[in-house]
Structures are given as structure tokens and as C-alpha cells.
Design a protein around this motif. Sequence first.
Motif, mmCIF file in Angstrom:
data_model
loop_
_atom_site.group_PDB
_atom_site.id
_atom_site.type_symbol
_atom_site.label_atom_id
_atom_site.label_comp_id
_atom_site.label_asym_id
_atom_site.label_seq_id
_atom_site.Cartn_x
_atom_site.Cartn_y
_atom_site.Cartn_z
ATOM 1 N N GLY A 27 0.714 -1.172 0.138
ATOM 2 C CA GLY A 27 -0.086 -0.024 -0.108
ATOM 3 C C GLY A 27 0.791 1.258 -0.311
ATOM 4 N N PRO A 28 0.358 2.401 -0.370
ATOM 5 C CA PRO A 28 -0.989 2.495 -0.547
ATOM 6 C C PRO A 28 -1.399 2.125 -1.924
ATOM 7 C CG PRO A 28 0.067 4.854 -0.656
ATOM 8 C CD PRO A 28 0.948 3.554 -0.246
ATOM 9 N N VAL A 29 -2.804 1.713 -2.249
ATOM 10 C CA VAL A 29 -3.369 1.309 -3.455
ATOM 11 C C VAL A 29 -4.068 2.194 -4.050
ATOM 12 C CG1 VAL A 29 -4.843 -0.493 -4.653
ATOM 13 C CG2 VAL A 29 -3.300 -1.116 -2.540
ATOM 14 N N ALA A 30 -3.694 2.375 -5.397
ATOM 15 C CA ALA A 30 -4.558 3.398 -6.338
ATOM 16 C C ALA A 30 -5.253 2.603 -7.317
ATOM 17 C CB ALA A 30 -3.880 4.561 -7.039
ATOM 18 N N GLY A 31 -6.563 2.759 -7.405
ATOM 19 C CA GLY A 31 -7.310 1.931 -8.454
ATOM 20 C C GLY A 31 -7.260 0.389 -7.820
ATOM 21 N N SER A 32 -7.032 -0.495 -8.683
ATOM 22 C CA SER A 32 -7.198 -1.921 -8.659
ATOM 23 C C SER A 32 -5.682 -2.437 -8.717
ATOM 24 C CB SER A 32 -8.308 -2.781 -9.392
ATOM 25 O OG SER A 32 -9.592 -2.353 -9.032
ATOM 26 N N GLN A 33 -5.336 -3.360 -7.718
ATOM 27 C CA GLN A 33 -3.992 -4.013 -7.888
ATOM 28 C C GLN A 33 -4.124 -5.595 -7.877
ATOM 29 O OE1 GLN A 33 -0.603 -2.722 -5.652
ATOM 30 N NE2 GLN A 33 -0.975 -0.369 -6.702
ATOM 31 N N TYR A 34 -3.526 -6.536 -8.636
ATOM 32 C CA TYR A 34 -3.838 -7.955 -8.674
ATOM 33 C C TYR A 34 -2.453 -8.446 -8.111
ATOM 34 C CZ TYR A 34 -8.089 -6.378 -10.793
ATOM 35 O OH TYR A 34 -9.223 -5.500 -11.085
ATOM 36 N N TYR A 35 -2.674 -9.475 -7.426
ATOM 37 C CA TYR A 35 -1.452 -10.519 -7.269
ATOM 38 C C TYR A 35 -1.854 -12.132 -7.122
ATOM 39 C CZ TYR A 35 1.680 -12.526 -3.744
ATOM 40 O OH TYR A 35 2.787 -13.395 -3.308
ATOM 41 N N CYS A 36 -1.149 -12.617 -7.720
ATOM 42 C CA CYS A 36 -1.540 -14.242 -7.753
ATOM 43 C C CYS A 36 -0.433 -14.846 -6.620
ATOM 44 C CB CYS A 36 -1.233 -14.717 -9.180
ATOM 45 S SG CYS A 36 -1.502 -16.455 -9.253
ATOM 46 N N ALA A 37 -1.181 -15.423 -5.519
ATOM 47 C CA ALA A 37 -0.253 -15.874 -4.581
ATOM 48 C C ALA A 37 0.118 -17.370 -4.902
ATOM 49 C CB ALA A 37 -1.027 -16.094 -3.050
ATOM 50 N N ASP A 38 -0.583 -17.786 -5.961
ATOM 51 C CA ASP A 38 -0.242 -19.408 -6.297
ATOM 52 C C ASP A 38 1.072 -19.498 -6.939
ATOM 53 O OD1 ASP A 38 -2.655 -20.260 -5.632
ATOM 54 O OD2 ASP A 38 -3.413 -20.349 -7.415
ATOM 55 N N THR A 39 1.665 -18.303 -7.395
ATOM 56 C CA THR A 39 3.059 -18.507 -8.127
ATOM 57 C C THR A 39 4.111 -18.281 -7.022
ATOM 58 O OG1 THR A 39 3.174 -16.079 -8.483
ATOM 59 C CG2 THR A 39 1.950 -17.558 -10.072
ATOM 60 N N ASP A 40 3.797 -17.893 -5.773
ATOM 61 C CA ASP A 40 4.968 -17.935 -4.853
ATOM 62 C C ASP A 40 4.984 -18.932 -3.719
ATOM 63 O OD1 ASP A 40 5.915 -15.496 -5.482
ATOM 64 O OD2 ASP A 40 4.505 -14.217 -4.416
ATOM 65 N N ASP A 41 6.152 -19.176 -3.213
ATOM 66 C CA ASP A 41 6.136 -20.420 -2.259
ATOM 67 C C ASP A 41 5.899 -19.682 -0.867
ATOM 68 O OD1 ASP A 41 7.726 -22.161 -4.095
ATOM 69 O OD2 ASP A 41 9.468 -21.229 -3.564
ATOM 70 N N TRP A 42 5.632 -20.653 -0.176
ATOM 71 C CA TRP A 42 5.050 -20.292 1.435
ATOM 72 C C TRP A 42 6.323 -19.892 1.973
ATOM 73 C CZ3 TRP A 42 0.253 -19.842 3.078
ATOM 74 C CH2 TRP A 42 -0.902 -20.451 2.387
ATOM 75 N N GLN A 43 6.232 -19.060 3.045
ATOM 76 C CA GLN A 43 7.442 -18.280 3.444
ATOM 77 C C GLN A 43 7.437 -18.993 5.029
ATOM 78 O OE1 GLN A 43 7.327 -14.071 3.221
ATOM 79 N NE2 GLN A 43 6.861 -14.395 1.163
ATOM 80 N N PRO A 44 8.373 -19.309 5.653
ATOM 81 C CA PRO A 44 8.440 -20.061 7.153
ATOM 82 C C PRO A 44 8.374 -18.712 8.027
ATOM 83 C CG PRO A 44 10.687 -19.889 6.063
ATOM 84 C CD PRO A 44 9.575 -19.791 4.984
ATOM 85 N N THR A 45 7.940 -19.116 9.156
ATOM 86 C CA THR A 45 7.828 -17.946 10.223
ATOM 87 C C THR A 45 8.804 -18.438 11.265
ATOM 88 O OG1 THR A 45 6.215 -19.136 11.506
ATOM 89 C CG2 THR A 45 5.326 -17.482 9.688
ATOM 90 N N THR A 46 8.842 -17.964 12.402
ATOM 91 C CA THR A 46 9.685 -18.212 13.596
ATOM 92 C C THR A 46 9.180 -19.285 14.522
ATOM 93 O OG1 THR A 46 9.038 -16.741 14.965
ATOM 94 C CG2 THR A 46 10.938 -16.028 13.658
ATOM 95 N N THR A 47 7.859 -19.637 13.854
ATOM 96 C CA THR A 47 7.223 -20.932 14.788
ATOM 97 C C THR A 47 7.011 -22.036 13.748
ATOM 98 O OG1 THR A 47 6.017 -19.227 15.792
ATOM 99 C CG2 THR A 47 5.028 -21.640 15.739
ATOM 100 N N PRO A 48 7.954 -22.958 13.842
ATOM 101 C CA PRO A 48 7.722 -24.230 12.947
ATOM 102 C C PRO A 48 6.367 -24.738 12.849
ATOM 103 C CG PRO A 48 9.303 -24.632 15.062
ATOM 104 C CD PRO A 48 8.491 -23.348 15.344
ATOM 105 N N GLY A 49 6.319 -25.067 11.418
ATOM 106 C CA GLY A 49 4.960 -25.486 10.961
ATOM 107 C C GLY A 49 3.935 -24.309 10.560
#
Length: 125
Positions: free
Chosen positions: A19-41
Motif C-alpha cells: 500500500g497505498p493502493v490506487a485503483g485495483s492491484q492484483y496479485y497471484c499468490a499461487d506463483t509464490d512459495d510459502w514463507q516460513p515463520t519463526t514458529t515451526p509448522g
Amino acid sequence: MPNKDTPSWKIAGKNGVQGPVAGSQYYCADTDDWQPTTTPGFWIKPLFEDASRGEKTMLMKVDPGAHAASHTHEGELEQLFVLQGSFFDQNRTLNVGDYCCRAPDAAHSAGSVDGAVLMVVYTRR
């Protein structure tokens, strides 16, 4: 002060819409890998963040059997919507279509027996 076991959901500078967003913005999450957090799993896919407004939206995947001990999200309202599987906290199990809204600084645990995918929205107050 945040609990030392507070999961890290920081997503600035990662994929998704910034952000900030002007108009409509699009994103395809399917093309990205899952990112690990500091909590396993626990994994995230950032969808949106506007740091200046204290807003962030993400997908969160919880592996079967993963559990996060009691923690808080300091100053952040947390909203969860279960998309797949089931997800539990210290009070109940949420299934597909269930929603939870948690007040800023509300202590809670989190986990999944069989795995889950959720949409999570944080708003800083």
C-alpha cells in the motif's frame, strides 16, 4: 511487551501488494512459495501490507500437528477466516467457514491437528 514466543508475521518487502493502493492491484499468490515463520509448522503468503496504516493481510498455512504456545500480537487486532482444514486456539476449534476476531494484545495459543489454511488480517490500533 511481546511474549518471546510471538510468531513473526512481518511481511514488509516481500511479495504481495504494497500500500497505498490506487485503483485495483492484483496479485497471484499461487506463483509464490510459502514463507516460513519463526514458529515451526506455520507458513505465510503475504497478500497486502500498508505499513503506514498498520494493515496487513496474508494467507497462513498450518502443518498437521503444529502448535504455537500462548502469545500476543502487540497492538494488533487479529482476524482469522478458515479456508481449508481446521484450526484451534485455547477455547475452540474453527472449521472451514469459521471466523475469529481477536482484540489487540489478547493472549492465545494456536495450532492444527490435521492442517489448515487461513486468511489472516492484522490491523494496528
